[in-house]
Scaffold this motif. Sequence first.
Motif, short mmCIF file in Angstrom:
data_model
loop_
_atom_site.label_atom_id
_atom_site.label_comp_id
_atom_site.label_asym_id
_atom_site.label_seq_id
_atom_site.Cartn_x
_atom_site.Cartn_y
_atom_site.Cartn_z
N GLY A 1 0.82 -1.20 0.00
CA GLY A 1 0.00 0.00 0.00
C GLY A 1 0.85 1.25 0.00
O GLY A 1 2.09 1.21 0.02
N ASP A 2 0.19 2.41 0.00
CA ASP A 2 0.91 3.68 -0.01
C ASP A 2 1.66 3.92 1.30
O ASP A 2 2.63 4.69 1.32
CB ASP A 2 -0.06 4.84 -0.26
N ALA A 3 1.20 3.31 2.39
CA ALA A 3 1.87 3.47 3.68
C ALA A 3 3.04 2.49 3.76
O ALA A 3 2.95 1.41 4.33
CB ALA A 3 0.89 3.24 4.82
N ALA A 4 4.15 2.89 3.13
CA ALA A 4 5.36 2.06 3.11
C ALA A 4 6.54 2.95 3.40
O ALA A 4 6.82 3.89 2.65
CB ALA A 4 5.51 1.38 1.74
N ASP A 5 7.22 2.69 4.51
CA ASP A 5 8.37 3.51 4.88
C ASP A 5 9.33 2.68 5.71
O ASP A 5 9.25 1.45 5.71
CB ASP A 5 7.93 4.78 5.63
N ARG A 6 10.24 3.33 6.44
CA ARG A 6 11.22 2.60 7.24
C ARG A 6 10.59 1.93 8.46
O ARG A 6 11.19 1.06 9.07
CB ARG A 6 12.35 3.54 7.69
#
Length: 285
Positions: A203-208
Amino acid sequence: MTAADGAWEVLAAPGLVTLQDAGRVGLAHLGVPRAGPLDAPAAALARRLVGGRDDDAVLEVTLAGVTLRAGRARWVAVTGAPCAVQVDGRAVAHGAAVRVPRGAVLTLGPVDAGVRSYLAVGGGWDVAPVLGSRSTDTLAWVGPPRVGPGTLLPVGRDDAAPVALDVVGRARRGPLRVVPGPRVDRFAPGTWERLCATAYVVGDAADRVGLRLLGEPLERVDERELASEGTVLGAVQVPPDGRPVVLLADHPVTGGYPVVAVVRRDDLAVCAQLRPGDAVRFTVS
């Protein structure tokens, strides 16, 4: 420290650029995440190529690239997500040691595939450690600040000869290998099998901090609230909407959502290079 002292100056950093070393180990009981590079094998390769140490800090460059002016001549190496690398406008190799003269401009362009590239310099980036590490944790912003235009990055004194490697390592491809988590019993019968049979996308909520996956929700049969409990790197927790979240290097050290599975550490480098919309599958380890 000034550019006159040999520090490298960041001229442009259009995306997220952070410093990462081996991580802030042993402080989870104080609520401090480990941090460190998301693609650990790529970061380790960059260090080895310039003859560096295992705990030297590297730059983790996300998607959009970075441009720096060398305050002191150094060997550098760029690994991870492929991108164009230039010294004073001249194309140089990705995945190899390259000499950058004093005053030259080093540019890493936007990535061609994947998400994160790694820039190692001979002697390491010699910024001041915070709580024993030069890693930046983006959850609580512990550690060196985000790298941006105007940032001055001192380099270590050692500038060892580059190391010749016969094979450039590449991240493993394919499904993420998982073992059952401690809260499988909170889910409907057959959930473990369904997790490994479902095709998810990032999804768009992808980070470290983590990757939120989109796909068929997992059904819980025990809706009782969990007491806050420790979480580990690679834990696959399931929030109320039933869609899994894979926790990465900057994840919180405790959580209240049930963990249905844990991704093998060797496969977390795959997660580091996944973009929103990329397909994700799980398989039994």
